[in-house]
Design a protein around this motif. Structure first.
Motif, PDB file in Angstrom:
ATOM      1  N   ARG A   1      -4.422   1.726   1.922  1.00 61.97           N
ATOM      2  CA  ARG A   1      -3.932   1.469   0.851  1.00 61.97           C
ATOM      3  C   ARG A   1      -1.911   1.336   1.024  1.00 61.97           C
ATOM      4  NH1 ARG A   1      -5.780   4.069  -5.106  1.00 61.97           N
ATOM      5  NH2 ARG A   1      -3.879   3.464  -6.234  1.00 61.97           N
ATOM      6  N   ASP A   2      -1.642   2.992   1.376  1.00 60.85           N
ATOM      7  CA  ASP A   2      -0.240   3.180   1.347  1.00 60.85           C
ATOM      8  C   ASP A   2       0.165   2.371   2.286  1.00 60.85           C
ATOM      9  OD1 ASP A   2      -0.679   5.447  -1.056  1.00 60.85           O
ATOM     10  OD2 ASP A   2      -0.134   6.731   1.462  1.00 60.85           O
ATOM     11  N   ARG A   3      -0.219   1.360   3.271  1.00 68.07           N
ATOM     12  CA  ARG A   3       0.435   1.028   3.986  1.00 68.07           C
ATOM     13  C   ARG A   3       0.075  -0.553   3.433  1.00 68.07           C
ATOM     14  NH1 ARG A   3      -2.101   2.860   7.992  1.00 68.07           N
ATOM     15  NH2 ARG A   3      -3.771   1.858   7.846  1.00 68.07           N
ATOM     16  N   TYR A   4      -0.486  -1.019   2.856  1.00 72.30           N
ATOM     17  CA  TYR A   4      -0.969  -2.124   1.902  1.00 72.30           C
ATOM     18  C   TYR A   4       0.755  -2.290   0.818  1.00 72.30           C
ATOM     19  CZ  TYR A   4      -2.983  -6.201  -0.994  1.00 72.30           C
ATOM     20  OH  TYR A   4      -2.794  -7.425  -2.116  1.00 72.30           O
ATOM     21  N   LEU A   5       0.417  -1.492   0.525  1.00 74.28           N
ATOM     22  CA  LEU A   5       1.420  -1.704  -0.953  1.00 74.28           C
ATOM     23  C   LEU A   5       2.800  -1.431  -0.259  1.00 74.28           C
ATOM     24  CD1 LEU A   5      -0.299   1.320  -3.146  1.00 74.28           C
ATOM     25  CD2 LEU A   5       0.444  -1.537  -3.201  1.00 74.28           C
ATOM     26  N   ALA A   6       2.651  -0.854   1.370  1.00 76.23           N
ATOM     27  CA  ALA A   6       4.645  -0.833   1.686  1.00 76.23           C
ATOM     28  C   ALA A   6       5.148  -1.739   2.366  1.00 76.23           C
ATOM     29  CB  ALA A   6       4.466   0.648   3.035  1.00 76.23           C
ATOM     30  N   GLU A   7       3.966  -3.139   2.914  1.00 78.31           N
ATOM     31  CA  GLU A   7       3.856  -4.593   3.426  1.00 78.31           C
ATOM     32  C   GLU A   7       4.181  -5.162   2.379  1.00 78.31           C
ATOM     33  OE1 GLU A   7       0.301  -5.543   4.750  1.00 78.31           O
ATOM     34  OE2 GLU A   7       0.543  -4.003   6.932  1.00 78.31           O
ATOM     35  N   ARG A   8       4.393  -4.315   1.063  1.00 73.30           N
ATOM     36  CA  ARG A   8       4.636  -5.486  -0.112  1.00 73.30           C
ATOM     37  C   ARG A   8       5.894  -4.583  -0.942  1.00 73.30           C
ATOM     38  NH1 ARG A   8       0.067  -5.944   1.655  1.00 73.30           N
ATOM     39  NH2 ARG A   8      -0.664  -8.295   1.157  1.00 73.30           N
ATOM     40  N   GLY A   9       6.541  -3.797  -0.506  1.00 71.57           N
ATOM     41  CA  GLY A   9       8.181  -2.927  -0.969  1.00 71.57           C
ATOM     42  C   GLY A   9       7.783  -2.191  -1.293  1.00 71.57           C
ATOM     43  N   TYR A  10       6.172  -1.920  -1.536  1.00 67.30           N
ATOM     44  CA  TYR A  10       6.582  -0.753  -2.955  1.00 67.30           C
ATOM     45  C   TYR A  10       6.496   0.770  -1.883  1.00 67.30           C
ATOM     46  CZ  TYR A  10       5.112  -3.372  -6.461  1.00 67.30           C
ATOM     47  OH  TYR A  10       4.489  -4.095  -7.346  1.00 67.30           O
ATOM     48  N   HIS A  11       6.932   2.151  -2.781  1.00 69.25           N
ATOM     49  CA  HIS A  11       6.941   3.151  -1.992  1.00 69.25           C
ATOM     50  C   HIS A  11       6.331   4.169  -2.516  1.00 69.25           C
ATOM     51  CE1 HIS A  11       8.449   7.268  -0.266  1.00 69.25           C
ATOM     52  NE2 HIS A  11       8.862   7.882  -1.376  1.00 69.25           N
ATOM     53  N   VAL A  12       5.348   5.202  -2.261  1.00 70.76           N
ATOM     54  CA  VAL A  12       3.848   5.354  -2.797  1.00 70.76           C
ATOM     55  C   VAL A  12       4.832   7.668  -2.679  1.00 70.76           C
ATOM     56  CG1 VAL A  12       1.527   6.909  -2.947  1.00 70.76           C
ATOM     57  CG2 VAL A  12       2.441   4.263  -1.917  1.00 70.76           C
ATOM     58  N   VAL A  13       4.727   8.121  -4.039  1.00 71.33           N
ATOM     59  CA  VAL A  13       4.984   9.790  -3.505  1.00 71.33           C
ATOM     60  C   VAL A  13       3.494   9.872  -3.913  1.00 71.33           C
ATOM     61  CG1 VAL A  13       6.007  10.668  -4.911  1.00 71.33           C
ATOM     62  CG2 VAL A  13       7.459   9.422  -4.193  1.00 71.33           C
ATOM     63  N   ARG A  14       3.627  10.920  -3.129  1.00 77.21           N
ATOM     64  CA  ARG A  14       1.427  11.040  -3.597  1.00 77.21           C
ATOM     65  C   ARG A  14       2.129  12.825  -4.174  1.00 77.21           C
ATOM     66  NH1 ARG A  14      -2.576   9.303  -2.819  1.00 77.21           N
ATOM     67  NH2 ARG A  14      -2.546   6.792  -2.237  1.00 77.21           N
ATOM     68  N   VAL A  15       1.139  13.486  -5.124  1.00 83.24           N
ATOM     69  CA  VAL A  15       1.263  14.513  -5.539  1.00 83.24           C
ATOM     70  C   VAL A  15      -0.159  14.690  -5.567  1.00 83.24           C
ATOM     71  CG1 VAL A  15       1.214  15.695  -7.863  1.00 83.24           C
ATOM     72  CG2 VAL A  15       3.205  13.890  -7.392  1.00 83.24           C
ATOM     73  N   LEU A  16       0.098  16.121  -5.187  1.00 77.66           N
ATOM     74  CA  LEU A  16      -1.765  17.108  -5.527  1.00 77.66           C
ATOM     75  C   LEU A  16      -2.065  17.445  -6.664  1.00 77.66           C
ATOM     76  CD1 LEU A  16      -0.949  18.750  -1.659  1.00 77.66           C
ATOM     77  CD2 LEU A  16      -2.267  17.315  -2.206  1.00 77.66           C
ATOM     78  N   GLY A  17      -3.095  17.069  -7.237  1.00 71.76           N
ATOM     79  CA  GLY A  17      -3.611  17.351  -8.506  1.00 71.76           C
ATOM     80  C   GLY A  17      -3.478  18.636  -9.041  1.00 71.76           C
TER      81      GLY A  17
END
Length: 152
Positions: A84-100
């Motif tokens: 999912r992160d790879r897919y989003l990065a290919e579209r120019g998005y940056h993902v920040v993951r926060v542990l609940g």
């Protein structure tokens, strides 16, 4: 004429359902982000980027904040997140993951990290993807702001 593309009604319905059923961690992060409370940036909650729906998205900065609960800690969950992160990065998005659980343990650190990534995006510096928050002080290693393991 500058019209927005039509959004998928099914994706919108799914996002509405997710908002209604959101977990405690996501609700706490939403309180940090809503109404431009974080660096005056507008975030949307349960935002559809087909085929996915992300927890929070600042469309202007193409910045996504994902709150990861237990399902994300399994091998299958981590593999899904990587795809999912790879897919989003290919579209120019940056993902920040926060542990609940980190939201409950150290909300100030969570907010600071999100603010840091916002600042980097505004200044045009693309942080490494996906960004991970440092682990809690009780653990033996922490992650640097760039997501690399460093001994304490």
């Amino acid at each position: 004429m500058n019209r927005r593309p039509r959004r998928d009604p099914e994706a919108i319905s799914f996002a509405r359902d997710q908002r209604a059923r959101g977990n405690e961690f996501a609700r706490d992060v939403w309180q940090m982000l809503r109404n431009r409370r974080c660096r005056n940036q507008k975030f949307r909650r349960e935002y559809a980027i087909p085929p996915y729906t992300v927890d929070f998205c600042c469309v202007a900065l193409k910045l996504i904040v994902e709150v990861d609960g237990e399902p994300h800690q399994t091998n299958e969950g981590r593999q899904h997140d990587q795809r999912r992160d790879r897919y989003l990065a290919e579209r120019g998005y940056h993902v920040v993951r926060v542990l609940g659980y980190e939201v409950l343990r150290n909300a100030v650190a969570v907010r600071r990290r999100i603010e840091q990534v916002i600042d980097e995006r505004i200044e045009g510096r693309a942080p490494s993807s996906p960004a991970l928050l440092p682990r809690s002080e009780s653990e033996h290693h922490s992650l640097s702001p760039r997501g690399r393991r460093e001994p304490e």
